[in-house]
Scaffold this motif. Structure first.
Motif, PDB file in Angstrom:
ATOM      1  N   ALA A  10       3.960  12.835   2.126  1.00  0.00           N
ATOM      2  CA  ALA A  10       4.773  11.637   1.908  1.00  0.00           C
ATOM      3  C   ALA A  10       6.095  11.988   1.233  1.00  0.00           C
ATOM      4  O   ALA A  10       6.134  12.777   0.286  1.00  0.00           O
ATOM      5  N   LYS A  11       7.159  11.388   1.766  1.00  0.00           N
ATOM      6  CA  LYS A  11       8.492  11.526   1.145  1.00  0.00           C
ATOM      7  C   LYS A  11       8.939  10.188   0.575  1.00  0.00           C
ATOM      8  O   LYS A  11       9.849  10.137  -0.244  1.00  0.00           O
ATOM      9  N   SER A  12       8.332   9.127   1.080  1.00  0.00           N
ATOM     10  CA  SER A  12       8.680   7.796   0.563  1.00  0.00           C
ATOM     11  C   SER A  12       7.390   7.043   0.270  1.00  0.00           C
ATOM     12  O   SER A  12       6.490   6.973   1.117  1.00  0.00           O
ATOM     13  N   ILE A  13       7.307   6.520  -0.943  1.00  0.00           N
ATOM     14  CA  ILE A  13       6.080   5.842  -1.380  1.00  0.00           C
ATOM     15  C   ILE A  13       6.434   4.483  -1.950  1.00  0.00           C
ATOM     16  O   ILE A  13       7.405   4.347  -2.705  1.00  0.00           O
ATOM     17  N   PHE A  22       8.019   3.419   4.653  1.00  0.00           N
ATOM     18  CA  PHE A  22       7.328   4.236   3.651  1.00  0.00           C
ATOM     19  C   PHE A  22       6.228   5.056   4.329  1.00  0.00           C
ATOM     20  O   PHE A  22       5.543   4.573   5.228  1.00  0.00           O
ATOM     21  N   ASP A  23       6.046   6.276   3.848  1.00  0.00           N
ATOM     22  CA  ASP A  23       4.987   7.145   4.385  1.00  0.00           C
ATOM     23  C   ASP A  23       3.633   6.784   3.787  1.00  0.00           C
ATOM     24  O   ASP A  23       2.592   7.015   4.403  1.00  0.00           O
ATOM     25  N   LEU A  24       3.671   6.224   2.570  1.00  0.00           N
ATOM     26  CA  LEU A  24       2.419   5.830   1.908  1.00  0.00           C
ATOM     27  C   LEU A  24       2.665   4.569   1.085  1.00  0.00           C
ATOM     28  O   LEU A  24       3.682   4.467   0.401  1.00  0.00           O
ATOM     29  N   ILE A  25       1.750   3.632   1.200  1.00  0.00           N
ATOM     30  CA  ILE A  25       1.861   2.373   0.456  1.00  0.00           C
ATOM     31  C   ILE A  25       0.555   2.136  -0.293  1.00  0.00           C
ATOM     32  O   ILE A  25      -0.532   2.201   0.301  1.00  0.00           O
ATOM     33  N   PHE A  26       0.672   1.902  -1.603  1.00  0.00           N
ATOM     34  CA  PHE A  26      -0.507   1.662  -2.442  1.00  0.00           C
ATOM     35  C   PHE A  26      -0.441   0.230  -2.970  1.00  0.00           C
ATOM     36  O   PHE A  26       0.477  -0.130  -3.702  1.00  0.00           O
ATOM     37  N   ILE A  27      -1.408  -0.569  -2.587  1.00  0.00           N
ATOM     38  CA  ILE A  27      -1.451  -1.984  -2.972  1.00  0.00           C
ATOM     39  C   ILE A  27      -2.455  -2.160  -4.106  1.00  0.00           C
ATOM     40  O   ILE A  27      -3.654  -1.888  -3.940  1.00  0.00           O
ATOM     41  N   GLU A  31      -0.880 -10.924   2.304  1.00  0.00           N
ATOM     42  CA  GLU A  31       0.579 -10.858   2.420  1.00  0.00           C
ATOM     43  C   GLU A  31       1.076  -9.431   2.165  1.00  0.00           C
ATOM     44  O   GLU A  31       1.973  -8.953   2.855  1.00  0.00           O
ATOM     45  N   TYR A  32       0.480  -8.763   1.177  1.00  0.00           N
ATOM     46  CA  TYR A  32       0.896  -7.390   0.877  1.00  0.00           C
ATOM     47  C   TYR A  32       0.584  -6.455   2.040  1.00  0.00           C
ATOM     48  O   TYR A  32       1.384  -5.569   2.366  1.00  0.00           O
ATOM     49  N   LEU A  33      -0.555  -6.676   2.668  1.00  0.00           N
ATOM     50  CA  LEU A  33      -0.893  -5.836   3.817  1.00  0.00           C
ATOM     51  C   LEU A  33       0.088  -6.078   4.966  1.00  0.00           C
ATOM     52  O   LEU A  33       0.519  -5.133   5.638  1.00  0.00           O
ATOM     53  N   LYS A  34       0.473  -7.350   5.160  1.00  0.00           N
ATOM     54  CA  LYS A  34       1.455  -7.649   6.210  1.00  0.00           C
ATOM     55  C   LYS A  34       2.781  -6.952   5.930  1.00  0.00           C
ATOM     56  O   LYS A  34       3.404  -6.379   6.821  1.00  0.00           O
ATOM     57  N   TRP A  35       3.206  -6.983   4.647  1.00  0.00           N
ATOM     58  CA  TRP A  35       4.445  -6.298   4.276  1.00  0.00           C
ATOM     59  C   TRP A  35       4.298  -4.794   4.449  1.00  0.00           C
ATOM     60  O   TRP A  35       5.222  -4.122   4.901  1.00  0.00           O
ATOM     61  N   ALA A  36       3.150  -4.286   4.071  1.00  0.00           N
ATOM     62  CA  ALA A  36       2.919  -2.840   4.206  1.00  0.00           C
ATOM     63  C   ALA A  36       3.065  -2.434   5.675  1.00  0.00           C
ATOM     64  O   ALA A  36       3.681  -1.411   5.986  1.00  0.00           O
ATOM     65  N   LEU A  37       2.532  -3.252   6.572  1.00  0.00           N
ATOM     66  CA  LEU A  37       2.640  -2.927   8.002  1.00  0.00           C
ATOM     67  C   LEU A  37       4.097  -2.996   8.465  1.00  0.00           C
ATOM     68  O   LEU A  37       4.538  -2.167   9.256  1.00  0.00           O
ATOM     69  N   LYS A  38       4.847  -3.968   7.927  1.00  0.00           N
ATOM     70  CA  LYS A  38       6.273  -4.077   8.280  1.00  0.00           C
ATOM     71  C   LYS A  38       7.047  -2.845   7.847  1.00  0.00           C
ATOM     72  O   LYS A  38       7.983  -2.429   8.515  1.00  0.00           O
ATOM     73  N   PHE A  39       6.650  -2.283   6.710  1.00  0.00           N
ATOM     74  CA  PHE A  39       7.358  -1.128   6.157  1.00  0.00           C
ATOM     75  C   PHE A  39       6.745   0.198   6.607  1.00  0.00           C
ATOM     76  O   PHE A  39       7.029   1.231   6.013  1.00  0.00           O
ATOM     77  N   SER A  40       5.902   0.153   7.630  1.00  0.00           N
ATOM     78  CA  SER A  40       5.218   1.365   8.072  1.00  0.00           C
ATOM     79  C   SER A  40       5.810   1.925   9.357  1.00  0.00           C
ATOM     80  O   SER A  40       6.508   1.240  10.087  1.00  0.00           O
ATOM     81  N   HIS A  41       5.484   3.178   9.601  1.00  0.00           N
ATOM     82  CA  HIS A  41       5.764   3.824  10.892  1.00  0.00           C
ATOM     83  C   HIS A  41       4.431   4.385  11.363  1.00  0.00           C
ATOM     84  O   HIS A  41       3.438   4.359  10.614  1.00  0.00           O
ATOM     85  N   LYS A  42       4.408   4.920  12.560  1.00  0.00           N
ATOM     86  CA  LYS A  42       3.182   5.546  13.067  1.00  0.00           C
ATOM     87  C   LYS A  42       2.783   6.662  12.094  1.00  0.00           C
ATOM     88  O   LYS A  42       3.601   7.530  11.788  1.00  0.00           O
ATOM     89  N   GLY A  43       1.592   6.580  11.567  1.00  0.00           N
ATOM     90  CA  GLY A  43       1.125   7.610  10.637  1.00  0.00           C
ATOM     91  C   GLY A  43       1.230   7.243   9.169  1.00  0.00           C
ATOM     92  O   GLY A  43       0.714   7.967   8.317  1.00  0.00           O
ATOM     93  N   SER A  44       1.878   6.117   8.863  1.00  0.00           N
ATOM     94  CA  SER A  44       1.932   5.687   7.461  1.00  0.00           C
ATOM     95  C   SER A  44       0.523   5.454   6.931  1.00  0.00           C
ATOM     96  O   SER A  44      -0.348   4.961   7.655  1.00  0.00           O
ATOM     97  N   VAL A  45       0.337   5.794   5.671  1.00  0.00           N
ATOM     98  CA  VAL A  45      -0.965   5.630   5.021  1.00  0.00           C
ATOM     99  C   VAL A  45      -0.911   4.382   4.139  1.00  0.00           C
ATOM    100  O   VAL A  45       0.037   4.203   3.370  1.00  0.00           O
ATOM    101  N   ILE A  79      -3.191   2.246   1.309  1.00  0.00           N
ATOM    102  CA  ILE A  79      -4.369   2.290   0.441  1.00  0.00           C
ATOM    103  C   ILE A  79      -4.385   1.015  -0.403  1.00  0.00           C
ATOM    104  O   ILE A  79      -3.346   0.604  -0.933  1.00  0.00           O
ATOM    105  N   VAL A  80      -5.544   0.387  -0.507  1.00  0.00           N
ATOM    106  CA  VAL A  80      -5.675  -0.821  -1.334  1.00  0.00           C
ATOM    107  C   VAL A  80      -6.775  -0.585  -2.364  1.00  0.00           C
ATOM    108  O   VAL A  80      -7.878  -0.160  -2.015  1.00  0.00           O
ATOM    109  N   ASP A  81      -6.473  -0.868  -3.626  1.00  0.00           N
ATOM    110  CA  ASP A  81      -7.451  -0.666  -4.703  1.00  0.00           C
ATOM    111  C   ASP A  81      -8.346  -1.901  -4.872  1.00  0.00           C
ATOM    112  O   ASP A  81      -7.986  -3.010  -4.460  1.00  0.00           O
ATOM    113  N   ASN A  82      -9.485  -1.683  -5.468  1.00  0.00           N
ATOM    114  CA  ASN A  82     -10.381  -2.761  -5.945  1.00  0.00           C
ATOM    115  C   ASN A  82     -10.938  -3.651  -4.841  1.00  0.00           C
ATOM    116  O   ASN A  82     -10.938  -4.876  -4.979  1.00  0.00           O
ATOM    117  N   VAL A  83     -11.412  -3.042  -3.783  1.00  0.00           N
ATOM    118  CA  VAL A  83     -11.930  -3.854  -2.676  1.00  0.00           C
ATOM    119  C   VAL A  83     -13.453  -4.028  -2.714  1.00  0.00           C
ATOM    120  O   VAL A  83     -14.018  -4.661  -1.821  1.00  0.00           O
TER     121      VAL A  83
END
Ligand code: SAH
Ligand code: DHB
Ligand code: MG
Length: 219
Positions: free
Chosen positions: A57-60, A132-137, A146-160, A162-166
């Protein structure tokens, strides 16, 4: 059982160096500031760091900073030309996090963005962020969809992502829960029907009890 989980985490701490003086300092500063000790465990902080390394990851992006414990673990994985943004609603938390982050030598800059995540996320582009290459929610669980939707908007193929406390001590499957759980389940309902991400979840035990992470890679 909880005692054993803690003892095993302590064993890993010693053998695998899942903490160090810098991370211990951040934990102490966060604790001294009177903040809740709801950061990820030491072993899981290092796990996030390793996952960011695996993803090269270069952008988190992080949603939910608290005192910057998970932030610094993630930022440590960044190369010099990397960049990280972390969003925090509570001004006191943001201040403690900024101080903690400033006390650490990091190769890449970390931008602590103060405000409600749903207000700040639409403005990330203005700050020069695109993907972003990696997104931690890890913020208010009520907004996970909503955060997952935003994470997908800010993703590219291969972006990771991760969501805590599930898992929350298994309450995730308790139909009578009225607090955060129904919202976390909405996120799983979304994942059930959303073909954009390949995901799994792991249940975890340890220093912080029984919980778990959702993790996925964007297709
Ligand atoms: N990621 C941290 C822990 C975060 S705890 C770690 O593991 O070290 C959750 C944080 O989310 C808290 O600091 C809380 O103030 C913040 N938060 C809660 N609701 C928020 C919102 N709507 N927008 C941004 N941050 C929020
Ligand atoms: C809570 C939030 C977290 O992000 C966490 O890891 C543990 C607990 C909470 O709000 O209770
Ligand atoms: Mg958390």
């Amino acid at each position: 059982m909880e005692e054993t989980w803690k003892a095993v985490d302590e064993y890993f701490e010693e053998k695998l160096k899942t903490t160090d003086d810098i991370m211990d300092h951040i934990l102490k500063e966060t604790d001294d500031a009177g903040m809740q000790q709801i950061e990820v465990s030491k072993a899981h902080g290092k796990m996030l760091y390793l996952m960011a390394k695996m993803a090269k990851a270069k952008s988190i992006l992080e949603i939910g900073t608290l005192g910057g414990f998970s932030t610094v673990w993630l930022a440590r994985a960044l190369p010099e030309d990397g960049r990280m943004a972390t969003i925090e609603a509570d001004p006191n938390h943001a201040e403690v996090a900024r101080r903690n982050i400033a006390s650490v030598e990091l190769a890449a800059p970390v931008d602590v963005i103060e405000g409600q995540a749903l207000d700040r996320l639409p403005k990330l582009m203005e700050r020069g962020y695109s993907r972003f290459d990696l997104i931690f929610i890890d913020a208010d669980k009520e907004n996970n969809v909503e955060y997952l939707k935003w994470a997908l908007k800010f993703s590219h193929k291969g972006s990771v992502i991760i969501v805590d406390n599930v898992v929350r001590h298994g309450r995730i499957i308790d139909d009578t829960e009225t607090q955060a759980i129904p919202y976390i389940r909405q996120m799983f309902d979304m994942l059930e029907h959303d073909g954009r991400i390949e995901s799994t979840a792991i249940q975890t035990v340890g220093q912080k009890g029984y919980d778990g992470f959702l993790m996925g890679v964007v297709k």
